[in-house]
Motif scaffolding. Structure first.
Motif, PDB file in Angstrom:
ATOM      1  N   HIS A   1      -1.308 -20.878 -16.158  1.00 22.08           N
ATOM      2  CA  HIS A   1      -1.154 -21.499 -14.574  1.00 22.08           C
ATOM      3  C   HIS A   1      -1.935 -20.428 -13.716  1.00 22.08           C
ATOM      4  CE1 HIS A   1       1.923 -24.218 -16.480  1.00 22.08           C
ATOM      5  NE2 HIS A   1       1.366 -24.958 -15.350  1.00 22.08           N
ATOM      6  N   GLY A   2      -2.375 -19.204 -14.324  1.00 20.61           N
ATOM      7  CA  GLY A   2      -3.098 -18.390 -13.420  1.00 20.61           C
ATOM      8  C   GLY A   2      -1.825 -17.656 -12.577  1.00 20.61           C
ATOM      9  N   ILE A   3      -0.708 -17.498 -13.046  1.00 24.08           N
ATOM     10  CA  ILE A   3       0.244 -16.698 -12.172  1.00 24.08           C
ATOM     11  C   ILE A   3       0.086 -15.007 -12.765  1.00 24.08           C
ATOM     12  CG2 ILE A   3       2.591 -16.348 -11.989  1.00 24.08           C
ATOM     13  CD1 ILE A   3       2.996 -19.163 -12.238  1.00 24.08           C
ATOM     14  N   ASN A   4       0.031 -14.318 -11.963  1.00 21.01           N
ATOM     15  CA  ASN A   4      -0.009 -12.904 -12.261  1.00 21.01           C
ATOM     16  C   ASN A   4       1.085 -12.248 -12.163  1.00 21.01           C
ATOM     17  OD1 ASN A   4      -3.063 -12.900 -12.013  1.00 21.01           O
ATOM     18  ND2 ASN A   4      -2.579 -13.416 -10.141  1.00 21.01           N
ATOM     19  N   ILE A   5       1.326 -11.228 -13.082  1.00 21.51           N
ATOM     20  CA  ILE A   5       2.442 -10.199 -13.161  1.00 21.51           C
ATOM     21  C   ILE A   5       1.869  -8.831 -12.898  1.00 21.51           C
ATOM     22  CG2 ILE A   5       4.372  -9.398 -14.783  1.00 21.51           C
ATOM     23  CD1 ILE A   5       3.983 -11.750 -16.416  1.00 21.51           C
ATOM     24  N   PRO A   6       2.196  -8.375 -11.542  1.00 22.10           N
ATOM     25  CA  PRO A   6       1.722  -6.985 -11.045  1.00 22.10           C
ATOM     26  C   PRO A   6       2.499  -6.033 -11.458  1.00 22.10           C
ATOM     27  CG  PRO A   6       2.634  -8.201  -9.175  1.00 22.10           C
ATOM     28  CD  PRO A   6       2.940  -9.248 -10.519  1.00 22.10           C
ATOM     29  N   PHE A   7       1.972  -4.776 -11.305  1.00 19.42           N
ATOM     30  CA  PHE A   7       2.788  -3.549 -11.557  1.00 19.42           C
ATOM     31  C   PHE A   7       1.990  -2.594 -10.486  1.00 19.42           C
ATOM     32  CE2 PHE A   7      -0.499  -3.810 -14.799  1.00 19.42           C
ATOM     33  CZ  PHE A   7      -1.271  -2.634 -14.621  1.00 19.42           C
ATOM     34  N   PRO A   8       2.763  -1.481 -10.089  1.00 21.74           N
ATOM     35  CA  PRO A   8       2.180  -0.461  -8.997  1.00 21.74           C
ATOM     36  C   PRO A   8       0.928   0.076  -9.423  1.00 21.74           C
ATOM     37  CG  PRO A   8       4.326  -0.262  -9.589  1.00 21.74           C
ATOM     38  CD  PRO A   8       3.985  -1.030 -10.559  1.00 21.74           C
ATOM     39  N   GLN A   9       0.218   0.558  -8.475  1.00 15.93           N
ATOM     40  CA  GLN A   9      -1.235   1.181  -8.645  1.00 15.93           C
ATOM     41  C   GLN A   9      -1.243   2.414  -7.684  1.00 15.93           C
ATOM     42  OE1 GLN A   9      -4.856  -0.683  -8.626  1.00 15.93           O
ATOM     43  NE2 GLN A   9      -4.638  -1.279  -6.285  1.00 15.93           N
ATOM     44  N   ARG A  10      -1.826   3.416  -7.935  1.00 15.06           N
ATOM     45  CA  ARG A  10      -2.171   4.386  -7.161  1.00 15.06           C
ATOM     46  C   ARG A  10      -3.511   4.885  -7.255  1.00 15.06           C
ATOM     47  NH1 ARG A  10       1.605   9.828  -6.682  1.00 15.06           N
ATOM     48  NH2 ARG A  10       2.971   7.982  -5.453  1.00 15.06           N
ATOM     49  N   GLU A  11      -4.201   4.938  -6.059  1.00 15.15           N
ATOM     50  CA  GLU A  11      -5.487   5.488  -5.699  1.00 15.15           C
ATOM     51  C   GLU A  11      -5.585   6.862  -5.312  1.00 15.15           C
ATOM     52  OE1 GLU A  11      -8.085   3.025  -3.509  1.00 15.15           O
ATOM     53  OE2 GLU A  11      -7.945   1.195  -4.602  1.00 15.15           O
ATOM     54  N   VAL A  12      -6.079   7.758  -5.889  1.00 15.49           N
ATOM     55  CA  VAL A  12      -6.154   9.133  -5.588  1.00 15.49           C
ATOM     56  C   VAL A  12      -7.682   9.647  -5.457  1.00 15.49           C
ATOM     57  CG1 VAL A  12      -5.653  11.297  -6.260  1.00 15.49           C
ATOM     58  CG2 VAL A  12      -4.223   9.638  -7.027  1.00 15.49           C
ATOM     59  N   ARG A  13      -7.997   9.658  -3.926  1.00 20.36           N
ATOM     60  CA  ARG A  13      -9.320  10.323  -3.429  1.00 20.36           C
ATOM     61  C   ARG A  13      -9.485  11.747  -3.485  1.00 20.36           C
ATOM     62  NH1 ARG A  13     -10.916   5.803   0.881  1.00 20.36           N
ATOM     63  NH2 ARG A  13     -10.666   3.825  -0.467  1.00 20.36           N
ATOM     64  N   VAL A  14     -10.240  12.240  -4.168  1.00 19.29           N
ATOM     65  CA  VAL A  14     -10.434  14.030  -3.978  1.00 19.29           C
ATOM     66  C   VAL A  14     -11.766  14.113  -3.255  1.00 19.29           C
ATOM     67  CG1 VAL A  14     -10.805  15.996  -5.179  1.00 19.29           C
ATOM     68  CG2 VAL A  14      -9.226  14.253  -6.389  1.00 19.29           C
ATOM     69  N   LEU A  15     -11.525  14.610  -1.904  1.00 17.70           N
ATOM     70  CA  LEU A  15     -12.621  14.943  -0.966  1.00 17.70           C
ATOM     71  C   LEU A  15     -12.951  16.454  -1.097  1.00 17.70           C
ATOM     72  CD1 LEU A  15     -11.521  12.299   1.660  1.00 17.70           C
ATOM     73  CD2 LEU A  15     -13.021  12.098  -0.213  1.00 17.70           C
ATOM     74  N   GLY A  16     -14.195  16.912  -0.325  1.00 17.37           N
ATOM     75  CA  GLY A  16     -14.252  18.044  -0.287  1.00 17.37           C
ATOM     76  C   GLY A  16     -13.520  18.799   0.661  1.00 17.37           C
ATOM     77  N   ASP A  17     -13.384  18.388   1.780  1.00 15.12           N
ATOM     78  CA  ASP A  17     -12.491  18.912   2.773  1.00 15.12           C
ATOM     79  C   ASP A  17     -11.043  18.290   2.540  1.00 15.12           C
ATOM     80  OD1 ASP A  17     -11.391  20.220   4.939  1.00 15.12           O
ATOM     81  OD2 ASP A  17     -12.767  19.100   6.497  1.00 15.12           O
ATOM     82  N   SER A  18     -10.169  19.399   2.249  1.00 20.31           N
ATOM     83  CA  SER A  18      -8.751  18.663   2.151  1.00 20.31           C
ATOM     84  C   SER A  18      -8.008  18.820   3.240  1.00 20.31           C
ATOM     85  CB  SER A  18      -8.022  19.512   1.033  1.00 20.31           C
ATOM     86  OG  SER A  18      -8.089  20.878   1.199  1.00 20.31           O
ATOM     87  N   THR A  19      -8.552  19.175   4.602  1.00 26.65           N
ATOM     88  CA  THR A  19      -7.689  19.522   5.721  1.00 26.65           C
ATOM     89  C   THR A  19      -7.457  18.313   6.683  1.00 26.65           C
ATOM     90  OG1 THR A  19      -9.638  19.981   7.051  1.00 26.65           O
ATOM     91  CG2 THR A  19      -8.603  21.667   6.014  1.00 26.65           C
ATOM     92  N   GLY A  20      -8.097  17.340   6.339  1.00 27.04           N
ATOM     93  CA  GLY A  20      -7.759  15.947   6.990  1.00 27.04           C
ATOM     94  C   GLY A  20      -6.754  14.990   6.521  1.00 27.04           C
ATOM     95  N   ALA A  21      -6.264  14.173   7.484  1.00 23.28           N
ATOM     96  CA  ALA A  21      -5.308  13.540   6.972  1.00 23.28           C
ATOM     97  C   ALA A  21      -5.617  12.187   5.891  1.00 23.28           C
ATOM     98  CB  ALA A  21      -4.463  12.574   8.201  1.00 23.28           C
ATOM     99  N   GLU A  22      -6.862  12.059   5.964  1.00 21.67           N
ATOM    100  CA  GLU A  22      -7.182  10.878   5.142  1.00 21.67           C
ATOM    101  C   GLU A  22      -7.382  11.483   3.772  1.00 21.67           C
ATOM    102  OE1 GLU A  22      -8.850  12.326   7.482  1.00 21.67           O
ATOM    103  OE2 GLU A  22     -10.945  12.867   6.669  1.00 21.67           O
ATOM    104  N   ASP A  23      -7.126  12.821   3.508  1.00 17.41           N
ATOM    105  CA  ASP A  23      -7.018  13.296   2.164  1.00 17.41           C
ATOM    106  C   ASP A  23      -5.882  12.912   1.326  1.00 17.41           C
ATOM    107  OD1 ASP A  23      -8.847  16.320   2.955  1.00 17.41           O
ATOM    108  OD2 ASP A  23      -9.661  14.172   2.951  1.00 17.41           O
ATOM    109  N   ALA A  24      -5.052  12.441   1.996  1.00 19.75           N
ATOM    110  CA  ALA A  24      -3.437  12.395   1.344  1.00 19.75           C
ATOM    111  C   ALA A  24      -3.625  11.012   0.505  1.00 19.75           C
ATOM    112  CB  ALA A  24      -2.508  11.994   2.362  1.00 19.75           C
ATOM    113  N   PRO A  25      -2.861  11.048  -0.554  1.00 20.18           N
ATOM    114  CA  PRO A  25      -2.793   9.932  -1.882  1.00 20.18           C
ATOM    115  C   PRO A  25      -2.384   8.709  -0.884  1.00 20.18           C
ATOM    116  CG  PRO A  25      -1.978  11.806  -2.683  1.00 20.18           C
ATOM    117  CD  PRO A  25      -2.030  12.222  -1.196  1.00 20.18           C
ATOM    118  N   LYS A  26      -2.967   7.608  -1.459  1.00 15.84           N
ATOM    119  CA  LYS A  26      -2.765   6.251  -0.786  1.00 15.84           C
ATOM    120  C   LYS A  26      -2.127   5.150  -1.833  1.00 15.84           C
ATOM    121  CE  LYS A  26      -6.068   6.251   2.988  1.00 15.84           C
ATOM    122  NZ  LYS A  26      -7.261   5.731   3.475  1.00 15.84           N
TER     123      LYS A  26
END
Length: 449
Positions: free
Chosen positions: A413-438
């Motif tokens: 029936h096309g029903i999904n069973i999800p589970f948590p995922q994490r995206e980790v972005r590694v940037l050159g400049d680690s001082t910005g707020a956008e560098d934090a894991p989401k």
């Protein structure tokens, strides 16, 4: 012991032995002795040859009842004795017809003795206890040997003369031997009667399982106790002194074996209140299984992995026991799962219930329900509740079958069973707020990169 009685018994026995030896020195008696020895050698040879062949033949038998194999094994072990008796009787018949009876009377007497030995050997197999079986066998062998040889009275007098007296109480070797033989025979009779009666009780479906076990235990104790006391009384023991002695011993045992007595009493309580019975599925601590047997001291519980736990009866009385099938066999099981937020919860509930009811062991008499129990970080959480009526067949396997049915139905029936995922972005400049894991959640399932 009375030395005079022992001396008279030994003198009488010695004179009889001397008379027998003097008779054996006669010519035809010596011939008979030689013939009996030859018969023994022939029987030993035939028993050795045919016994080996019989054992090889027995190894080829498959599918036969165990009692038949035991009988064949008993015959194989006593082939030489059976052949000896048969050869002696055959020789005696030939000599009885061809010569004077006085020239074959020793062979006839030995044939009677050996035949009695054969009968006693097979009859004593009814006594299960090995030590008691040997005592009964040797006692009856000695009795019949003396009886057919004409020395029974002298032998009994010799055993009766070897006695110890304490006041009015007299204990002789003869009374001890009689007590052992009679008690052994009575115990065998009690075992046969209790076995037949117990089989009839177990077949009666009108009696509850716990009452069947209780009636069987009471019957066995009554029969064996009666056999013991009747055996002692039959050979002349005074049971009055034994009753006083047993009372004193009972007090000492009561203090020293409190746990054992407690388990025995707990066992009778369990049988009377019917809290557990053979076949019930119970949980006690980390032990989960079904009751295989109720013993006088313990309860045998067999788990799904084949382990057999012997739980003392006292633990079932004093501890918290979960009886999965006490009043009925219905057992409810819960399964927790989650689906993606993008899936229709009404569809999820309907598909989950239909998939669960398609499993063979799930009961159709009681409804299967599925409820939303929360909104999680990555899924809508559900609880699925269903009933089974055969907990003895196991709980983990039916849960696994339901999970597999849910998986197949959700895929269809096309029903999904999800589970948590994490995206980790590694940037050159680690001082910005956008560098934090989401942390994000994908409706189709998580990814990790």
């Amino acid at each position: 012991m009375d030395p005079t009685q022992i001396s008279d018994a030994l003198t009488s026995t010695g004179s009889q032995v001397a008379t027998l030896l003097s008779n054996l020195t006669r010519q035809w008696n010596l011939y008979q002795v030689a013939i009996m020895v030859l018969c023994l050698l022939a029987a030993l040879g035939a028993g050795r040859v045919l016994g080996g062949r019989m054992r090889e033949w027995m190894r080829t038998l498959e599918g036969h009842p165990k009692w038949q194999l035991r009988v064949l094994l008993s015959v194989q072990k006593r082939l030489w004795l059976i052949f000896w008796a048969a050869i002696l009787w055959a020789v005696w018949l030939v000599m009885h017809e061809t010569t004077w009876p006085s020239r074959s009377y020793l062979i006839a007497g030995l044939a009677k003795v050996v035949t009695a030995w054969v009968v006693v050997s097979f009859a004593a197999r009814l006594v299960r206890n090995s030590l008691l079986r040997k005592i009964v066998t040797w006692g009856l062998w000695a009795y019949f040997t003396l009886y057919f040889l004409g020395g029974l009275d002298q032998g009994l007098a010799l055993l009766d003369s070897a006695a110890v007296e304490f006041g009015a109480f007299r204990l002789s070797l003869l009374s001890v031997g009689k007590a052992l033989v009679v008690t052994g025979l009575l115990f065998t009779l009690a075992r046969l009667i209790s076995g037949q009666a117990s089989a009839q009780i177990r077949k009666n479906e009108d009696i509850s399982p716990s009452m069947r076990v209780l009636m069987t235990k009471v019957l066995q104790v009554s029969l064996y106790a009666s056999a013991f006391f009747i055996g002692l009384k039959a050979v002349g023991f005074d049971l009055t002194g034994l009753a006083v002695l047993s009372g004193a011993i009972g007090v000492g045992i009561g203090f020293g074996l409190q746990k054992v007595v407690s388990n025995l009493v707990s066992g009778f309580i369990i049988l009377l209140d019917k809290s557990v019975k053979p076949g019930d599925v119970i949980s006690l601590g980390e032990t989960f299984g079904w009751i295989n047997a109720l013993g006088a001291r313990y309860v045998s519980v067999v788990t799904r992995d084949g382990k057999e736990y012997l739980i003392p009866n006292e633990d079932l009385i004093t501890s918290q026991v979960v009886n999965w099938s006490h009043s009925n066999n219905y057992v409810r099981l819960d399964i927790n799962f989650g689906t993606a937020y993008g899936d229709d919860p009404h569809l999820v509930r309907r598909v989950a219930i239909e998939a669960t009811q398609s499993v063979r062991r799930v009961s159709q008499d009681r409804p299967t329900v599925c409820h939303i129990v929360g909104f999680g970080d990555s899924s809508v959480d559900y609880v699925l509740r269903f009933w089974i009526t055969d907990p003895t067949e196991g709980l983990t396997n039916v849960r696994g079958n339901v999970f597999l049915a849910l998986w197949d139905a959700f895929q269809a029936h096309g029903i999904n069973i999800p589970f948590p995922q994490r995206e980790v972005r590694v940037l050159g400049d680690s001082t910005g707020a956008e560098d934090a894991p989401k942390d994000t959640v994908s409706p189709a399932g998580p990814r990790e990169s």
